[in-house]
Design a protein around this motif. Structure first.
Motif, PDB file in Angstrom:
ATOM      1  N   LYS A   1       0.833  -1.204   0.000  1.00 23.59           N
ATOM      2  CA  LYS A   1       0.000   0.000   0.000  1.00 23.59           C
ATOM      3  C   LYS A   1       0.866   1.252   0.000  1.00 23.59           C
ATOM      4  O   LYS A   1       0.619   2.196  -0.766  1.00 23.59           O
ATOM      5  N   GLN A   2       1.897   1.272   0.846  1.00 24.10           N
ATOM      6  CA  GLN A   2       2.792   2.434   0.909  1.00 24.10           C
ATOM      7  C   GLN A   2       3.602   2.577  -0.374  1.00 24.10           C
ATOM      8  O   GLN A   2       3.793   3.689  -0.879  1.00 24.10           O
TER       9      GLN A   2
ATOM     10  N   ARG B   1       2.269   6.218  -7.218  1.00 24.26           N
ATOM     11  CA  ARG B   1       1.251   7.117  -7.756  1.00 24.26           C
ATOM     12  C   ARG B   1       1.702   8.567  -7.647  1.00 24.26           C
ATOM     13  O   ARG B   1       1.486   9.363  -8.572  1.00 24.26           O
ATOM     14  N   ASP B   2       2.326   8.895  -6.521  1.00 22.15           N
ATOM     15  CA  ASP B   2       2.811  10.262  -6.343  1.00 22.15           C
ATOM     16  C   ASP B   2       3.856  10.613  -7.390  1.00 22.15           C
ATOM     17  O   ASP B   2       4.009  11.796  -7.759  1.00 22.15           O
TER      18      ASP B   2
ATOM     19  N   ALA C   1       2.718   1.513  -3.357  1.00 22.74           N
ATOM     20  CA  ALA C   1       1.796   1.940  -4.421  1.00 22.74           C
ATOM     21  C   ALA C   1       1.524   3.436  -4.348  1.00 22.74           C
ATOM     22  O   ALA C   1       1.462   4.116  -5.385  1.00 22.74           O
ATOM     23  N   GLN C   2       1.379   3.957  -3.132  1.00 21.83           N
ATOM     24  CA  GLN C   2       1.103   5.381  -2.985  1.00 21.83           C
ATOM     25  C   GLN C   2       2.276   6.223  -3.463  1.00 21.83           C
ATOM     26  O   GLN C   2       2.105   7.244  -4.142  1.00 21.83           O
ATOM     27  N   LYS C   3       3.487   5.793  -3.131  1.00 24.75           N
ATOM     28  CA  LYS C   3       4.669   6.532  -3.576  1.00 24.75           C
ATOM     29  C   LYS C   3       4.823   6.458  -5.089  1.00 24.75           C
ATOM     30  O   LYS C   3       5.267   7.428  -5.729  1.00 24.75           O
TER      31      LYS C   3
END
Length: 257
Positions: free
Chosen positions: A245-246, A252-253, A248-250
């Motif tokens: 999850k972490q 996307r950013d 994936a977020q990075k």
């Protein structure tokens, strides 16, 4: 001196031998059919016992015990009984090639189309509302691609991800980030592509617990060049769970797949 057998005697002997061979063949075929029928019923048995009889697992019984417990389902596992029931008609009766234009391809082709729709329904909402409230199909089932194995799926995903990524700056190759305990189906594929000069590759090390840092993954991303970050959720050897999850977020950013 014995007398030579006449032609009639030779013909009778040959006929008797042929008849005996035919009887033996029929007996074998009947026995084989009975064995297959028993195995089929055994496969369809509702009892999902994971204890295997010793006669089928001699190699895994060094102490000559009567039973063996299989603990490598992460590597290979028996086919799920409902899946077997669903597939049996297409392994026996409807065996035609779904791509064939003749009648034998019709039933398999319809089954493949149904399977695609079923998979699609698990991934996206089968119908979505437009701005004016009407219903429309969320996606075509043609975008579901069936492969022969997990390795083929991984390789296909890598190649499609790279093909769909924007071109990097001039004289630069597309860049991929992974970790050093990634599954060989992914890691070896990426190493080969790197050796061919097709990509640049960053392999991020994991800690003592087999977990990769999301920050280390983010630091390995090269702006305008990184096309793909690939990290498996759970390692198949030691079972470590990655912070997907972490990560994936990075990604996307940073605008990275």
């Amino acid at each position: 001196h014995g007398t030579m057998p006449n032609q009639s005697t030779s013909s009778l002997a040959a006929a008797a031998a042929t008849g005996a061979a035919a009887a033996l063949l029929i007996t074998y075929m009947y026995s084989h059919a009975q064995t297959r029928r028993r195995r089929k019923h055994a496969l369809l048995d509702d009892d999902n016992d994971l204890i295997l009889s010793s006669e089928d697992t001699t190699s895994c019984n060094p102490n000559n015990s009567s039973k063996c417990i299989y603990l490598d389902h992460n590597g290979t596992t028996p086919i799920y009984k409902p899946v077997l029931r669903e597939m049996l008609p297409y392994l026996t009766e409807h065996f035609g090639n779904p791509s064939s234009g003749h009648a034998y391809g019709s039933a398999p082709r319809a089954a493949v189309s149904l399977a695609r729709r079923r998979v699609m329904s698990l991934l996206v909402d089968s119908s979505s509302s437009t701005d004016n409230g009407t219903q429309q199909s969320a996606a075509s089932d043609d975008c579901i691609v069936f492969t022969g194995c997990g390795t083929e799926s991984d390789n296909l995903a890598i190649h499609l991800a790279l093909l769909s990524a924007p071109s990097p700056p001039k004289d630069k190759r597309k860049h991929v980030v992974t970790c050093n305990i990634e599954h060989p189906a992914v890691l070896e594929c990426l190493k080969i592509m790197q050796c061919r000069g097709e990509i640049d590759l960053s392999i991020v090390a994991v800690n003592d617990e087999g977990i990769v840092s999301a920050d280390d993954i983010a630091n390995a991303i090269i702006p305008l060049r990184t096309a793909l970050v690939t990290v498996m959720v759970a390692n198949n050897e030691v079972g470590s769970l990655q912070p997907i999850k972490q990560i994936a977020q990075k990604c996307r950013d940073s605008g990275v797949l």
